[in-house]
Design an enzyme around this catalytic site. Structure first.
Site, mmCIF file in Angstrom:
data_model
loop_
_atom_site.group_PDB
_atom_site.id
_atom_site.type_symbol
_atom_site.label_atom_id
_atom_site.label_comp_id
_atom_site.label_asym_id
_atom_site.label_seq_id
_atom_site.Cartn_x
_atom_site.Cartn_y
_atom_site.Cartn_z
ATOM 1 N N SER A 135 -26.562 -7.993 -13.650
ATOM 2 C CA SER A 135 -26.312 -8.970 -12.590
ATOM 3 C C SER A 135 -25.336 -10.021 -13.088
ATOM 4 O O SER A 135 -25.616 -10.719 -14.065
ATOM 5 C CB SER A 135 -27.618 -9.635 -12.176
ATOM 6 N N HIS A 164 -24.360 -5.557 -10.321
ATOM 7 C CA HIS A 164 -25.211 -6.162 -9.290
ATOM 8 C C HIS A 164 -24.661 -7.542 -8.931
ATOM 9 O O HIS A 164 -24.448 -8.386 -9.810
ATOM 10 C CB HIS A 164 -26.633 -6.267 -9.842
ATOM 11 N N ASP A 190 -25.210 -10.909 -6.721
ATOM 12 C CA ASP A 190 -26.231 -11.693 -6.012
ATOM 13 C C ASP A 190 -25.583 -12.699 -5.083
ATOM 14 O O ASP A 190 -24.957 -13.662 -5.515
ATOM 15 C CB ASP A 190 -27.119 -12.420 -7.029
ATOM 16 N N MET A 246 -26.146 -15.525 -2.291
ATOM 17 C CA MET A 246 -27.196 -16.452 -1.827
ATOM 18 C C MET A 246 -26.585 -17.517 -0.921
ATOM 19 O O MET A 246 -25.488 -18.004 -1.197
ATOM 20 C CB MET A 246 -27.846 -17.135 -3.028
ATOM 21 N N HIS A 276 -26.432 -7.511 -3.331
ATOM 22 C CA HIS A 276 -27.784 -7.929 -2.947
ATOM 23 C C HIS A 276 -27.666 -9.203 -2.117
ATOM 24 O O HIS A 276 -27.401 -10.271 -2.658
ATOM 25 C CB HIS A 276 -28.589 -8.151 -4.247
ATOM 26 N N MET A 335 -28.994 -12.142 -0.284
ATOM 27 C CA MET A 335 -30.149 -13.019 -0.073
ATOM 28 C C MET A 335 -29.707 -14.086 0.923
ATOM 29 O O MET A 335 -29.578 -15.269 0.608
ATOM 30 C CB MET A 335 -30.591 -13.624 -1.414
ATOM 31 N N MET A 351 -38.490 -6.889 -5.510
ATOM 32 C CA MET A 351 -38.227 -8.118 -6.273
ATOM 33 C C MET A 351 -39.426 -8.428 -7.169
ATOM 34 O O MET A 351 -40.559 -8.480 -6.711
ATOM 35 C CB MET A 351 -37.992 -9.310 -5.337
ATOM 36 N N ASP A 370 -35.726 -5.859 -9.642
ATOM 37 C CA ASP A 370 -34.813 -6.973 -9.929
ATOM 38 C C ASP A 370 -35.620 -8.242 -10.210
ATOM 39 O O ASP A 370 -36.395 -8.683 -9.364
ATOM 40 C CB ASP A 370 -33.913 -7.178 -8.698
HETATM 41 C C1 DX5 Z 1 -32.632 -13.283 -8.429
HETATM 42 C C2 DX5 Z 1 -31.504 -12.281 -8.382
HETATM 43 C C3 DX5 Z 1 -31.441 -11.449 -9.591
HETATM 44 C C4 DX5 Z 1 -31.133 -12.215 -10.853
HETATM 45 C C5 DX5 Z 1 -31.828 -11.513 -11.968
HETATM 46 O O1 DX5 Z 1 -32.742 -13.914 -7.206
HETATM 47 O O2 DX5 Z 1 -31.657 -11.412 -7.279
HETATM 48 O O3 DX5 Z 1 -30.562 -10.347 -9.454
HETATM 49 O O4 DX5 Z 1 -29.773 -12.283 -11.143
HETATM 50 O O5 DX5 Z 1 -31.737 -12.296 -13.111
HETATM 51 P P1 DX5 Z 1 -32.741 -12.087 -14.319
HETATM 52 O O6 DX5 Z 1 -32.570 -10.674 -14.802
HETATM 53 O O7 DX5 Z 1 -32.302 -13.115 -15.303
HETATM 54 O O8 DX5 Z 1 -34.131 -12.331 -13.786
HETATM 55 ZN ZN ZN Z 2 -30.419 -9.548 -7.291
#
Ligand code: DX5
Ligand code: ZN
Length: 218
Positions: free
Chosen positions: A6, A31, A33, A35, A64, A66, A135, A171
């Site tokens: 990620s 990956h 993320d 948000m 991903h 969010m 998750m 994840d």
């Molecule tokens: C959290 C994200 C993850 C995050 C994981 O909301 O969706 O993908 O980057 O990070 P680690 O592996 O540090 O928990």
């Molecule tokens: Zn993620």
């Protein structure tokens, strides 16, 4: 096992280098993320950065989302070069329709479930899903601790996905220590943020994780 580092925990001022280190070390997915500060209490990146990442690598871009109402942004991520888009069951009123939308555009469609969300949320759209993301932290931040109560859900998710050709992804909070337990439970795609990028040598971390087997003592 597919490893999807990620980039949330990467150094964004050197993002292309960080990606090339982990890809050269054997990671085939990246990956991303996304948000929005509404679905989760944090804001990160959007399609503009995905477009730049697309130029920097041929790796599979696993986006991903969010964000609330992801249906409004699917085309932006498609145009930016995503290979797969995962949406949260909790973030859309029309999960079935939005999954179909992703597939119609030729991408892999994923559904993600927060730690507190039951697998029941996807019972009636299993035929629309290419990937199920469980998750193992509350989404929003990298570097959080793995929630052990989710292990039972991962086992149930495996039973649901394995004969349907659906990839099972986990994840959040994945480390070298808890990775063997996830492999034992048949997880297909592992996301790792801080455990890859928080050290000095992300490539070595990727190699170590890819060499891990279900039998390794956690
Ligand atoms: C959290 C994200 C993850 C995050 C994981 O909301 O969706 O993908 O980057 O990070 P680690 O592996 O540090 O928990
Ligand atoms: Zn993620």
């Amino acid at each position: 096992m597919i490893l999807a580092p990620s980039i949330l925990s990467a150094d964004f001022s050197r993002l292309a280098d960080e990606i090339s280190f982990v890809v050269q070390a054997g990671a085939t997915w990246i990956h991303v993320d996304v948000m929005d500060g509404v679905f989760v209490p944090n804001i990160t990146i959007g399609p503009v950065v995905v477009r730049s990442v697309r130029r920097a690598t041929d790796a599979y871009l696993d986006c991903h989302l969010m964000i609330v109402q992801p249906e409004h942004f699917i085309d932006d991520f498609v145009k930016a070069g995503a290979n797969g888009i995962t949406i949260h069951a909790e973030a859309t009123r029309h999960l079935h329709r939005t999954l179909a939308m992703i597939r119609e555009r030729g991408l892999k469609a994923g559904v993600s479930l927060n730690p507190s969300t039951s697998l029941d949320a996807i019972t009636y759209c299993l035929d629309e899903i290419d990937l199920l993301l469980i998750m193992s932290v509350d989404p929003g931040f990298g570097g959080q601790a793995f929630i052990d109560a989710v292990l039972q859900k991962i086992e149930q998710a495996k039973a649901l996905t394995q004969d349907r050709g659906i990839l099972l992804q986990v994840d959040g909070g994945v480390t070298r220590e808890n990775l063997p337990g996830l492999l034992q439970r048949g997880v297909d795609v592992i996301v790792a943020g801080s455990s890859v990028f928080d050290g000095k040598d992300p490539a070595m971390r990727v190699r170590e994780m890819l060499e891990t087997t279900p039998g390794d003592i956690g």
